[in-house]
Motif scaffolding. Structure first.
Motif, PDB file in Angstrom:
ATOM      1  N   THR A 148       4.324  -0.166   3.864  1.00 46.85           N
ATOM      2  CA  THR A 148       5.184   0.523   4.947  1.00 46.85           C
ATOM      3  C   THR A 148       5.940  -0.024   5.471  1.00 46.85           C
ATOM      4  O   THR A 148       6.906  -0.395   5.561  1.00 46.85           O
ATOM      5  CB  THR A 148       4.587   1.895   5.301  1.00 46.85           C
ATOM      6  OG1 THR A 148       3.210   0.967   5.850  1.00 46.85           O
ATOM      7  CG2 THR A 148       4.373   2.421   4.992  1.00 46.85           C
ATOM      8  N   MET A 149       5.055  -1.586   5.482  1.00 48.63           N
ATOM      9  CA  MET A 149       6.090  -2.249   6.786  1.00 48.63           C
ATOM     10  C   MET A 149       7.030  -2.910   6.011  1.00 48.63           C
ATOM     11  O   MET A 149       8.312  -3.364   6.448  1.00 48.63           O
ATOM     12  CB  MET A 149       5.574  -3.375   7.471  1.00 48.63           C
ATOM     13  CG  MET A 149       3.961  -3.225   8.164  1.00 48.63           C
ATOM     14  SD  MET A 149       2.662  -4.414   8.926  1.00 48.63           S
ATOM     15  CE  MET A 149       1.088  -3.783   9.333  1.00 48.63           C
ATOM     16  N   LEU A 150       6.641  -3.112   4.557  1.00 50.97           N
ATOM     17  CA  LEU A 150       7.962  -3.914   3.750  1.00 50.97           C
ATOM     18  C   LEU A 150       8.321  -3.044   3.338  1.00 50.97           C
ATOM     19  O   LEU A 150       9.560  -3.413   2.991  1.00 50.97           O
ATOM     20  CB  LEU A 150       6.927  -4.742   2.026  1.00 50.97           C
ATOM     21  CG  LEU A 150       5.811  -5.544   2.730  1.00 50.97           C
ATOM     22  CD1 LEU A 150       5.071  -6.111   1.819  1.00 50.97           C
ATOM     23  CD2 LEU A 150       6.045  -6.714   3.649  1.00 50.97           C
ATOM     24  N   ALA A 151       8.397  -1.324   3.032  1.00 52.00           N
ATOM     25  CA  ALA A 151       9.110  -0.825   2.532  1.00 52.00           C
ATOM     26  C   ALA A 151      10.448  -0.401   2.961  1.00 52.00           C
ATOM     27  O   ALA A 151      11.363  -0.273   2.383  1.00 52.00           O
ATOM     28  CB  ALA A 151       8.653   0.477   2.295  1.00 52.00           C
ATOM     29  N   ALA A 152       9.825  -0.445   5.145  1.00 55.64           N
ATOM     30  CA  ALA A 152      10.927  -0.378   5.963  1.00 55.64           C
ATOM     31  C   ALA A 152      12.278  -1.436   5.785  1.00 55.64           C
ATOM     32  O   ALA A 152      13.375  -1.376   5.889  1.00 55.64           O
ATOM     33  CB  ALA A 152      10.849  -0.163   6.914  1.00 55.64           C
ATOM     34  N   ASP A 153      11.843  -2.860   4.975  1.00 67.15           N
ATOM     35  CA  ASP A 153      12.534  -3.723   4.437  1.00 67.15           C
ATOM     36  C   ASP A 153      13.752  -3.798   6.197  1.00 67.15           C
ATOM     37  O   ASP A 153      14.822  -4.195   5.601  1.00 67.15           O
ATOM     38  CB  ASP A 153      13.276  -3.662   3.502  1.00 67.15           C
ATOM     39  CG  ASP A 153      13.775  -4.681   2.406  1.00 67.15           C
ATOM     40  OD1 ASP A 153      13.070  -6.068   3.590  1.00 67.15           O
ATOM     41  OD2 ASP A 153      14.526  -5.054   1.863  1.00 67.15           O
ATOM     42  N   SER A 154      12.739  -4.237   7.247  1.00 66.20           N
ATOM     43  CA  SER A 154      13.796  -4.527   8.330  1.00 66.20           C
ATOM     44  C   SER A 154      14.204  -5.607   8.326  1.00 66.20           C
ATOM     45  O   SER A 154      13.524  -6.910   7.753  1.00 66.20           O
ATOM     46  CB  SER A 154      13.855  -4.283  10.075  1.00 66.20           C
ATOM     47  OG  SER A 154      12.894  -5.039  10.232  1.00 66.20           O
ATOM     48  N   GLY A 177      -2.034   0.069  -2.741  1.00 72.66           N
ATOM     49  CA  GLY A 177      -2.207   1.495  -4.151  1.00 72.66           C
ATOM     50  C   GLY A 177      -1.779   2.370  -3.400  1.00 72.66           C
ATOM     51  O   GLY A 177      -1.874   3.806  -4.025  1.00 72.66           O
ATOM     52  N   THR A 178      -1.951   2.293  -2.191  1.00 74.65           N
ATOM     53  CA  THR A 178      -1.895   3.868  -1.165  1.00 74.65           C
ATOM     54  C   THR A 178      -0.859   4.591  -0.520  1.00 74.65           C
ATOM     55  O   THR A 178      -0.050   5.308  -0.398  1.00 74.65           O
ATOM     56  CB  THR A 178      -2.829   3.424  -0.149  1.00 74.65           C
ATOM     57  OG1 THR A 178      -2.443   3.028   0.701  1.00 74.65           O
ATOM     58  CG2 THR A 178      -4.609   3.809  -0.207  1.00 74.65           C
ATOM     59  N   GLY A 179       0.752   3.491  -0.736  1.00 71.30           N
ATOM     60  CA  GLY A 179       1.390   2.930  -0.739  1.00 71.30           C
ATOM     61  C   GLY A 179       2.881   3.144  -1.975  1.00 71.30           C
ATOM     62  O   GLY A 179       1.808   3.410  -2.402  1.00 71.30           O
ATOM     63  N   HIS A 180       3.626   2.800  -1.657  1.00 68.76           N
ATOM     64  CA  HIS A 180       4.803   3.057  -2.866  1.00 68.76           C
ATOM     65  C   HIS A 180       5.385   1.306  -2.648  1.00 68.76           C
ATOM     66  O   HIS A 180       6.940   1.526  -1.211  1.00 68.76           O
ATOM     67  CB  HIS A 180       6.018   4.041  -2.919  1.00 68.76           C
ATOM     68  CG  HIS A 180       5.306   4.636  -2.391  1.00 68.76           C
ATOM     69  ND1 HIS A 180       5.081   6.108  -1.630  1.00 68.76           N
ATOM     70  CD2 HIS A 180       7.069   4.671  -0.974  1.00 68.76           C
ATOM     71  CE1 HIS A 180       5.860   6.363  -0.348  1.00 68.76           C
ATOM     72  NE2 HIS A 180       7.234   6.007   0.043  1.00 68.76           N
TER      73      HIS A 180
END
Ligand code: C2E
Ligand code: MG
Ligand code: MG
Ligand code: MG
Length: 277
Positions: A148-154, A177-180
């Motif tokens: 999730t820290m990477l998904a936000a891509d701030s 594998g638990t996030g996307h």
């Protein structure tokens, strides 16, 4: 809503809401006191290199011995620490304490979990100071972050991670594998390894979890030059399967539970580690 009905509702629901809110408040207050009083501890769980069969690292895991409730799970109190604003101090203490301890264990690597709230401009300096004060070389430390820290891509997160990686500290994506995660985004961060979430690993040897899924994740990781750590290895069957699939590292109850540092001392006396290659 009629006045009577509203009143009924209050009488029926308020005590329950109160007790949940009160429990949260009590936990927050107790945690604040525990953090201030340095009552939290670190346990360390061995990580095994499947190619040599030897322990080559440990993951530091926070433990809170609560006076009434016994050990409270970090899955329960980390979110509280985040919400009351003590995670920064706590996270820095974890980093410093773990680096100091692991510097006493020749050649062992250290993995430390990092909260999303720690990913800011102060973190690279804190990491550098923890390593320098402990006399631990940067390549022995891995910070574990989540998808999730990477998904936000701030841009702030990106800058923080790039600075840390440029210092030679490794980055791992925990609970993979638990996030996307978008693969192209994963590739755009200076990540060294993926930790396959234990839910994909537990039951691998008994058919409760699909080996093809884990094989696919390992192939995917290797395809983009990442190493793989499997979490939740609870049986020798799972371990052998993962080793045969080329998974470089394994961690789980079968290989060693999280234990106080003294127990790692004892473990290393029985099974000395090899120099890092
Ligand atoms: P995590 O980083 O994914 O850590 C692995 C968790 O799996 C640990 O739970 C460990 O005890 C557990 N585990 C290890 N092997 C096995 C196994 O074979 N089977 C099963 N069922 N479980 C296994 P733990 O210690 O309760 O920690 C839970 C989570 O709390 C961690 O998950 C991490 O996300 C967080 N956490 C722990 N310490 C810290 C910390 O210092 N900072 C931050 N930000 N988070 C932390
Ligand atoms: Mg972790
Ligand atoms: Mg994990
Ligand atoms: Mg986790």
């Amino acid at each position: 809503v009629a006045k009577g009905a509203g009143k009924d509702r209050h009488e029926r629901f308020e005590p329950i809401m109160h007790s949940a809110a009160l429990a949260r408040l009590e936990l927050a207050t107790a945690l604040r006191t525990a953090v201030a009083g340095r009552e939290l501890l670190l346990h360390y769980q061995p990580i095994v290199d499947t190619r040599t069969g030897r322990i080559d690292g440990v993951e530091a895991l926070l433990r809170w011995p609560h006076p009434q409730r016994g050990f409270i799970s970090p899955d329960e109190f980390i979110p509280v620490a985040e919400s009351i604003g003590v995670i920064g101090d706590l996270g820095n203490w974890v980093l410093r304490t773990a680096c100091t301890r692991v510097s006493q264990w020749p050649n062992l690597r250290l993995a430390v979990n990092v909260s999303p709230l720690q990913l800011g401009p102060a973190l690279p300096g804190q990491v550098r100071a923890a390593l320098a004060d402990a006399g631990l070389s940067a390549d022995r430390l891995t910070l574990e972050i989540t998808e999730t820290m990477l998904a936000a891509d701030s841009p702030h997160v990106r800058a923080c991670l790039q600075e840390i990686a440029a210092d030679g500290v490794k980055l791992a994506v925990d609970d993979f594998g638990t996030g996307h995660s978008s693969l192209s985004r994963l590739r755009s961060f200076p990540i060294h390894e993926l930790k396959i979430d234990k839910s994909f690993v537990i039951g691998l040897a008994t058919g409760d979890s699909h080996p093809g899924l884990v094989a696919g994740v390992i192939a995917l990781a290797h395809g983009i030059d990442l190493e793989v750590v499997a979490e939740g290895v609870e049986s020798s069957g799972e371990y052998i399967l993962l080793k045969n699939l080329g998974c470089e590292h394994a961690q789980g109850y079968h290989l060693g539970r999280p234990v106080p540092p003294e127990d790692i001392d004892a473990l290393l006396r029985q099974h000395p580690t090899q120099p890092l290659s």
